[in-house]
Design an enzyme around this catalytic site. Structure first.
Site, PDB file in Angstrom:
ATOM      1  N   GLY A 115      36.158  29.485 -20.421  1.00 47.65           N
ATOM      2  CA  GLY A 115      36.011  30.912 -20.126  1.00 47.65           C
ATOM      3  C   GLY A 115      37.162  31.416 -19.268  1.00 47.65           C
ATOM      4  CB  THR A 140      32.683  33.617 -22.098  1.00 47.51           C
ATOM      5  OG1 THR A 140      31.723  34.263 -21.266  1.00 47.51           O
ATOM      6  CG2 THR A 140      33.728  34.645 -22.498  1.00 47.51           C
ATOM      7  CG  ASP A 142      29.844  36.260 -19.125  1.00 46.18           C
ATOM      8  OD1 ASP A 142      28.652  36.279 -19.472  1.00 46.18           O
ATOM      9  OD2 ASP A 142      30.268  35.550 -18.196  1.00 46.18           O
ATOM     10  CG  MET A 184      22.831  35.721 -18.346  1.00 48.40           C
ATOM     11  SD  MET A 184      23.198  34.021 -18.831  1.00 48.40           S
ATOM     12  CE  MET A 184      22.133  33.113 -17.734  1.00 48.40           C
TER      13      MET A 184
HETATM   14  O1  F6P Z   1      29.499  33.104 -17.635  1.00 47.83           O
HETATM   15  C1  F6P Z   1      28.382  32.805 -18.389  1.00 47.83           C
HETATM   16  C2  F6P Z   1      27.102  33.032 -17.605  1.00 47.83           C
HETATM   17  O2  F6P Z   1      26.016  32.758 -18.464  1.00 47.83           O
HETATM   18  C3  F6P Z   1      26.981  34.410 -16.966  1.00 47.83           C
HETATM   19  O3  F6P Z   1      26.639  35.412 -17.889  1.00 47.83           O
HETATM   20  C4  F6P Z   1      25.948  34.142 -15.915  1.00 47.83           C
HETATM   21  O4  F6P Z   1      26.048  35.019 -14.837  1.00 47.83           O
HETATM   22  C5  F6P Z   1      26.284  32.728 -15.464  1.00 47.83           C
HETATM   23  O5  F6P Z   1      27.033  32.136 -16.512  1.00 47.83           O
HETATM   24  C6  F6P Z   1      25.091  31.891 -15.148  1.00 47.83           C
HETATM   25  O6  F6P Z   1      25.558  30.669 -14.683  1.00 47.83           O
HETATM   26  P1  F6P Z   1      24.591  29.472 -14.304  1.00 47.83           P
HETATM   27  O7  F6P Z   1      24.129  28.862 -15.574  1.00 47.83           O
HETATM   28  O8  F6P Z   1      25.469  28.556 -13.529  1.00 47.83           O
HETATM   29  O9  F6P Z   1      23.468  30.041 -13.516  1.00 47.83           O
END
Ligand code: F6P
Length: 360
Positions: A115, A140, A142, A184
């Site tokens: 990412g 990603t 995002d 997310m």
């Molecule tokens: O970057 C991908 C993502 O899924 C984001 O959308 C989200 O904020 C984050 O990662 C969540 O991360 P984790 O799985 O470490 O809580």
């Protein structure tokens, strides 16, 4: 025979295994060998490289659309990563170990599927990769990586989130109430916007666009239905309030007499059988990454631009979009793509009467 390493870093998403599969079969066709580094950079900071040989036999096609990564992405927050190395003042030793293990692995090229954090970090610590070719593939949910019109995992995440909302819509109708769904996306509203439009949301709030809570309330009260979806991206903030975005909005709606519930699809957005669009993107990017190796490129990222797959320099990726400082790693700039005011889907949503905040 070239020796190609593959590594998946950062949060997982659906489509990683398709990209790995594409690299493995494409490399085999060229007569090259492929090795998977396990657990992202964790696999390169031990006493020796932690990697496995992958062949078309060990990664058959039926495994290709399965979510997650067969190589795993590292144990976030637990293991020895860049952030910890910086915090403990051991970055020089950490990067030295990475470089040493890469040399021991005797790779000609490393294909890093990551990412914006991983790609920015790779560029900022580029000396680690100076003895081989480094090719990045953007992934990603995002969609916050500049210079590419799509990232692997986004389309499947849209599909997962939209399916979640489609189901909620039916129970919302049965009870004349609203669901405030938190998507997310970190600082990017791309996922919320795309899925919000796809599921027929009545309002979509994203971090890039300011909104007025009173106008949101009025919009919901005047909506043609007394139920529906209010899509809120996790990066949305409400002045004077803390806590997660959906809960803040939900409380305000309740106070205004609007019956609602919150819903958090969470990591389901990163899961799910990879959609055909994501598979095609992943295979195309795998092919472009192998072409880049063949063309002796290095420090590049594969990108989809106006329907064509190409490569762009990591230096331009890192300086494009809306770069920001990494809060955890001093001196590190992270590249960021966000939803701009002239985003066609944002304009379409506005024209359709979806409340998207105060754009004007
Ligand atoms: O970057 C991908 C993502 O899924 C984001 O959308 C989200 O904020 C984050 O990662 C969540 O991360 P984790 O799985 O470490 O809580």
């Amino acid at each position: 025979m070239k020796k190609i390493g593959i590594m998946t870093t950062g949060g997982d998403c659906s489509g990683l295994n398709t990209a790995i599969y594409g690299i493995v079969i494409g490399a085999a066709k060229r007569g090259w060998a492929t090795y998977g580094i396990l657990d992202g950079t964790d696999g390169l900071v031990g006493a020796e490289p932690n990697m496995i040989r992958i062949t078309p036999d060990t990664l058959p096609p039926e495994q290709m659309p399965v979510a997650g990564s067969i190589l795993r992405n590292g144990n976030v927050g637990v293991t020895n990563n860049f952030e910890r190395a910086v915090q403990s003042g051991k970055l020089p030793q950490f990067t030295k170990q990475l470089k040493k293990n890469l040399a021991a692995a005797k790779l000609d090229a490393l294909i890093l599927i990551g990412g914006n954090g991983s790609i920015s970090l790779a560029w900022n610590t580029r000396d680690i990769y100076s003895d081989l070719q480094l090719i990045c593939i953007p992934k990603t949910i995002d969609m916050d990586i500049p210079l590419t019109d799509r990232t692997i995992g986004f389309d499947t995440a849209v599909s997962q989130l939209t399916g979640f909302c489609d189901d909620l819509m039916l129970t919302a109708r049965s009870h004349h109430r609203w669901f405030v769904v938190q998507s997310m996306g970190r600082n990017s509203g791309a996922l919320a916007l795309t899925s919000g439009v796809a599921c027929g949301a009545t309002a979509i709030l994203i971090p890039e666009i300011k909104f007025d809570i009173d106008k949101l309330v009025t919009h919901i009260k005047n909506a043609p239905t007394d139920y529906g979806i209010i899509m809120v991206s996790e990066g949305v903030r409400l002045r004077g309030h803390s806590g997660d975005a959906a809960t803040m909005i939900s409380r305000k709606l309740t106070a205004a007499g609007i019956a609602n519930r919150t819903a958090f699809p969470e990591h389901i957005q990163r899961a799910g059988r990879t959609t055909p669009n994501d598979r095609i993107l992943a295979i195309s990017m795998a092919n472009a990454a192998l072409d880049a190796v063949e063309n002796n490129e290095t420090y590049v990222m594969t990108a989809l631009q106006n329907g064509e797959i190409t490569t762009v320099g990591l230096d331009t990726v890192v300086s494009s979009g809306h770069p920001e400082r990494d809060p955890n790693i001093t001196g590190l700039n992270i590249s960021n793509a966000m939803v701009d005011d002239d985003n066609p889907l944002l304009i379409a949503a506005d024209n359709m009467g979806i409340y998207i905040g105060e754009t004007k």
